[in-house]
Design a protein around this motif. Structure first.
Motif, mmCIF file in Angstrom:
data_model
loop_
_atom_site.group_PDB
_atom_site.id
_atom_site.type_symbol
_atom_site.label_atom_id
_atom_site.label_comp_id
_atom_site.label_asym_id
_atom_site.label_seq_id
_atom_site.Cartn_x
_atom_site.Cartn_y
_atom_site.Cartn_z
ATOM 1 N N SER A 84 -1.263 12.804 -2.546
ATOM 2 C CA SER A 84 -0.854 12.427 -1.204
ATOM 3 C C SER A 84 -1.821 11.386 -0.657
ATOM 4 C CB SER A 84 -0.841 13.645 -0.293
ATOM 5 O OG SER A 84 -0.664 13.227 1.036
ATOM 6 N N LYS A 85 -1.263 10.348 -0.041
ATOM 7 C CA LYS A 85 -2.106 9.323 0.566
ATOM 8 C C LYS A 85 -2.381 9.672 2.025
ATOM 9 C CE LYS A 85 -1.561 7.218 -3.312
ATOM 10 N NZ LYS A 85 -0.944 7.966 -4.414
ATOM 11 N N ASP B 114 1.732 -2.146 -0.846
ATOM 12 C CA ASP B 114 0.846 -2.182 0.318
ATOM 13 C C ASP B 114 -0.610 -2.369 -0.119
ATOM 14 O OD1 ASP B 114 -0.279 -1.906 2.786
ATOM 15 O OD2 ASP B 114 0.076 0.249 2.960
ATOM 16 N N GLN C 225 9.660 12.678 -2.576
ATOM 17 C CA GLN C 225 9.654 14.038 -2.060
ATOM 18 C C GLN C 225 10.925 14.297 -1.267
ATOM 19 O OE1 GLN C 225 5.516 13.864 -0.247
ATOM 20 N NE2 GLN C 225 5.606 15.963 -0.973
ATOM 21 N N GLU D 228 0.651 3.751 -6.391
ATOM 22 C CA GLU D 228 1.628 4.729 -6.869
ATOM 23 C C GLU D 228 1.956 4.556 -8.343
ATOM 24 O OE1 GLU D 228 2.384 7.226 -5.197
ATOM 25 O OE2 GLU D 228 2.707 6.794 -3.069
ATOM 26 N N ARG E 299 5.475 16.545 -4.493
ATOM 27 C CA ARG E 299 5.209 15.243 -5.074
ATOM 28 C C ARG E 299 5.310 15.348 -6.594
ATOM 29 N NH1 ARG E 299 2.259 10.505 -4.701
ATOM 30 N NH2 ARG E 299 2.201 9.725 -2.562
ATOM 31 N N TYR F 16 1.719 2.562 -2.222
ATOM 32 C CA TYR F 16 0.289 2.322 -2.191
ATOM 33 C C TYR F 16 -0.354 3.125 -3.325
ATOM 34 C CZ TYR F 16 -4.527 2.367 -0.559
ATOM 35 O OH TYR F 16 -5.884 2.249 -0.476
ATOM 36 N N PRO G 214 7.886 1.774 0.359
ATOM 37 C CA PRO G 214 6.489 1.363 0.461
ATOM 38 C C PRO G 214 5.671 2.057 -0.630
ATOM 39 C CG PRO G 214 6.975 2.993 2.150
ATOM 40 C CD PRO G 214 8.255 2.744 1.401
ATOM 41 N N ALA H 10 7.684 6.482 -1.884
ATOM 42 C CA ALA H 10 7.673 6.235 -3.326
ATOM 43 C C ALA H 10 7.591 7.524 -4.136
ATOM 44 C CB ALA H 10 6.503 5.338 -3.688
ATOM 45 N N ASP H 11 7.104 8.599 -3.527
ATOM 46 C CA ASP H 11 6.903 9.819 -4.317
ATOM 47 C C ASP H 11 8.176 10.653 -4.469
ATOM 48 O OD1 ASP H 11 7.160 10.750 -1.778
ATOM 49 O OD2 ASP H 11 5.102 11.439 -1.576
#
Ligand code: UDP
Ligand code: MG
Length: 318
Positions: free
Chosen positions: A211-212, A48, A105, A13, A206, A11, A9, A102-103
């Motif tokens: 961070s979202k 997203d 981590q 990014e 990250r 968003y 996912p 997606a990051d």
């Protein structure tokens, strides 16, 4: 051979996606060359409702490689829903799907271990963070408090596991039977059943972007998690009501005693007693009403009552 989908996912990014895509396609190539996954395995990016260049990047990657696909959602629906969208899109086509942020981590090198466990017969393999060295003290503290609270509230969840996991296609089928809107995958997945196992890794920082999940969003996520799985808070309210009534009775004895011995201001006994009784009664009643609402809540979710794993014996083929 295992056909694998890696569902990501995304968003906003655009900062991390180039790195992420390079690493994931690299990994997929290695897995394919090793023969652990089939040649038509792929990465599925779910956009997203991003407002930056995320979708342009994804379409670019998909054009360049047969092993990359994209799914663009019409609006931002949040991490959990975006993830579900991706998983449900691939579910009938693959043998297993791995979800990852997606990051990056989460350590992609354990994907290999996940596949091994899958081949050993596990339907769900959880990625579990063995250490959180790179998270700030605050994030670590709040996150751990969250897992503990969940446990106390009776929500089945895997400690220190986020949404990095492998699910077989039949586990995904199971997941598709959960019709709820208020999605909390970490709580739902363990209730599906089947054989499961964990792989451990260290969570990294990250690589780029932000961070979202700021604190506010995290809090509401935690609240969502509890309220969509547990009706225990209602029972606590009812319990408090019962305690107050018991206290009121004890207090009544004391107040009546004071009244008889005569050392009270007139009117005190009746006021204080009714205060406690009415308070207790109200709280108890709210709790009872809450129990019914809790039941309605569980009913309207229409969760599957059971999921069949296997059948054997006469007629099991029909
Ligand atoms: N994400 C999403 N929709 C949102 C918020 C986040 O799809 O509304 C994605 C995001 O792109 C990332 C994942 O969810 O892949 C986790 O988000 P993030 O890394 O910001 O959360 P954290 O790791 O800080 O908890
Ligand atoms: Mg993250």
């Amino acid at each position: 051979m295992t056909k694998l989908a890696i569902v990501v996912p995304c968003y906003n990014e655009q900062e991390v996606l180039p790195v992420t895509n390079e690493e994931l396609t690299g990994l997929l190539n290695v897995l394919r060359d090793e023969g652990s996954v089939s040649g038509d395995s792929f990465i599925m990016y779910v956009d997203d409702g991003s407002s930056d260049k995320t979708w342009e990047l994804i379409s670019g990657y998909a054009n360049d490689s047969d092993n990359v696909r994209g799914l663009k959602l019409a609006a931002n629906v949040g991490h959990q829903n975006a993830l579900l969208a991706g998983l449900m899109t691939v579910k009938d086509e693959v043998d297993a799907a791995i979800s990852i942020d997606a990051d990056l981590q989460d350590d992609i090198s354990v994907i290999n271990d996940m596949l091994t466990k899958f081949k050993e017969g596990c339907d769900i393999v959880y990625g579990v963070r063995s250490a959180r060295k790179t998270d700030t003290f605050f994030k670590r503290f709040t996150a751990q408090g969250f897992y503990k609270l969940m446990k106390r509230m009776g929500v089945k969840s895997v400690y220190n596991h986020a949404d990095f996991r492998l699910m077989s296609s039949r586990a995904l089928d199971g997941l598709s039977q959960f019709k709820e809107r208020n999605l909390f995958l970490r709580g739902i997945v363990p209730t599906i059943g089947y054989r499961s196992d964990c792989v451990y890794y260290e969570r990294k920082a990250r690589t780029a972007g932000e961070s979202k999940y700021p604190f506010g969003k995290m809090l509401s996520f935690a609240f969502d998690g509890i309220t969509s799985f547990s009706v225990k808070p209602m029972s606590y309210i009812m319990g408090t009501g019962v305690c107050m009534i018991i206290l009121a009775i004890a207090f009544a004895i004391y107040a009546l005693h004071s009244y008889i011995t005569g050392n009270v201001v007139s009117g005190w006994t009746s006021i204080v007693l009714s205060l406690w009784f009415i308070g207790g009664l109200l709280l108890f009643s709210v709790g009872v009403v809450g129990q019914y609402i809790g039941k309605i809540y569980l009913e309207v979710k229409e969760r599957p009552r059971y999921i069949v794993e296997e059948r054997t014996g006469n007629g099991s083929e029909n």
